[in-house]
Motif scaffolding. Structure first.
Motif, short mmCIF file in Angstrom:
data_model
loop_
_atom_site.label_atom_id
_atom_site.label_comp_id
_atom_site.label_asym_id
_atom_site.label_seq_id
_atom_site.Cartn_x
_atom_site.Cartn_y
_atom_site.Cartn_z
N ILE A 136 -3.62 -0.96 14.72
CA ILE A 136 -2.31 -0.32 14.86
C ILE A 136 -2.17 0.29 16.26
N GLU A 161 0.56 -2.88 19.51
CA GLU A 161 2.01 -2.67 19.62
C GLU A 161 2.74 -3.91 20.12
N ARG A 200 2.56 -6.63 12.58
CA ARG A 200 2.34 -5.18 12.67
C ARG A 200 2.70 -4.52 11.33
N ALA A 201 3.81 -4.93 10.73
CA ALA A 201 4.21 -4.35 9.44
C ALA A 201 3.17 -4.65 8.37
N LEU A 212 0.25 -2.35 8.94
CA LEU A 212 0.63 -1.01 8.47
C LEU A 212 0.62 -0.93 6.96
N SER A 216 -1.63 1.60 4.84
CA SER A 216 -0.99 2.49 3.88
C SER A 216 -1.58 2.30 2.48
N ALA A 257 2.51 8.02 7.20
CA ALA A 257 2.68 7.57 8.58
C ALA A 257 2.74 6.04 8.65
N SER A 258 1.80 5.38 8.00
CA SER A 258 1.76 3.92 8.04
C SER A 258 2.94 3.31 7.31
N GLU A 284 5.93 4.64 6.61
CA GLU A 284 7.23 4.89 7.27
C GLU A 284 7.45 3.93 8.43
N GLU A 285 6.44 3.76 9.29
CA GLU A 285 6.61 2.84 10.41
C GLU A 285 6.72 1.40 9.90
N ARG A 307 10.18 0.72 8.44
CA ARG A 307 11.19 0.52 9.49
C ARG A 307 11.13 -0.92 10.03
N LEU A 308 9.93 -1.39 10.30
CA LEU A 308 9.75 -2.75 10.83
C LEU A 308 10.17 -3.79 9.79
#
Length: 172
Positions: free
Chosen positions: A12, A16, A23-24, A27, A31, A45-46, A48-49, A52-53
């Protein structure tokens, strides 16, 4: 678990520039692993990001799974969050049995902790789906919560039978 978490955290931190879908997924892995450790901060944290992705790229399966993770984090802080119902609905919509079983389990656990009478139907469906495709971890976890729901409802004999079934499934 700690080694896996460290690998995922490195991926992670240094990943980037990778495609959003990859990446999702990383994550999601982080998570989900944090869910098994009840690490609320890492789950949130994992998730939520990742959420979004996943929403940005339109991957409803990833959204369903990440919603279950994020809802789990919020449940662990005392909130029954509508994100869990969204995840279940998306799991149904995309026809993903794992996403649906995991989402139903998370929603059932949240209800058991915060609104016990609502828990059993979600947990029972989670068990049926998880057993159908061979996920003993989700099936046994949901069975255990069904046993606790039965205990809460005062049906101690049935609660014991269901809890014994969960234990037997865990050692097989």
């Amino acid at each position: 678990n700690n080694e896996g978490a460290a690998w995922l955290d490195d991926a992670i931190r240094y990943g980037e520039a990778v495609p959003a879908r990859l990446r999702a997924r990383v994550l999601l892995g982080r998570s989900y692993l944090a869910c098994t450790n009840l690490d609320i901060a890492a789950i949130a944290a994992s998730a939520e990001e990742g959420l979004r992705l996943a929403r940005h790229i339109g991957d409803d399966r990833l959204v369903a799974l990440l919603a279950a993770c994020l809802g789990t984090a919020r449940m662990l802080t005392g909130r029954l969050d509508p994100i869990l119902e969204e995840g279940v609905a998306l799991g149904r919509q995309v026809g993903d049995r794992f996403a649906l079983a995991f989402g139903l389990h998370a929603l059932g656990v949240a209800c058991m902790n915060l609104d016990p009478p609502r828990a059993r139907p979600y947990l029972e469906e989670s068990v049926a789906l998880a057993e159908e495709y061979g996920n003993r971890l989700v099936a046994n976890g949901s069975l255990a919560y069904i046993g606790w729901a039965l205990w809460y409802e005062g049906d101690l004999r049935q609660a014991r039978a269901v809890l014994e079934q969960a234990v037997q499934g865990a050692i097989e």
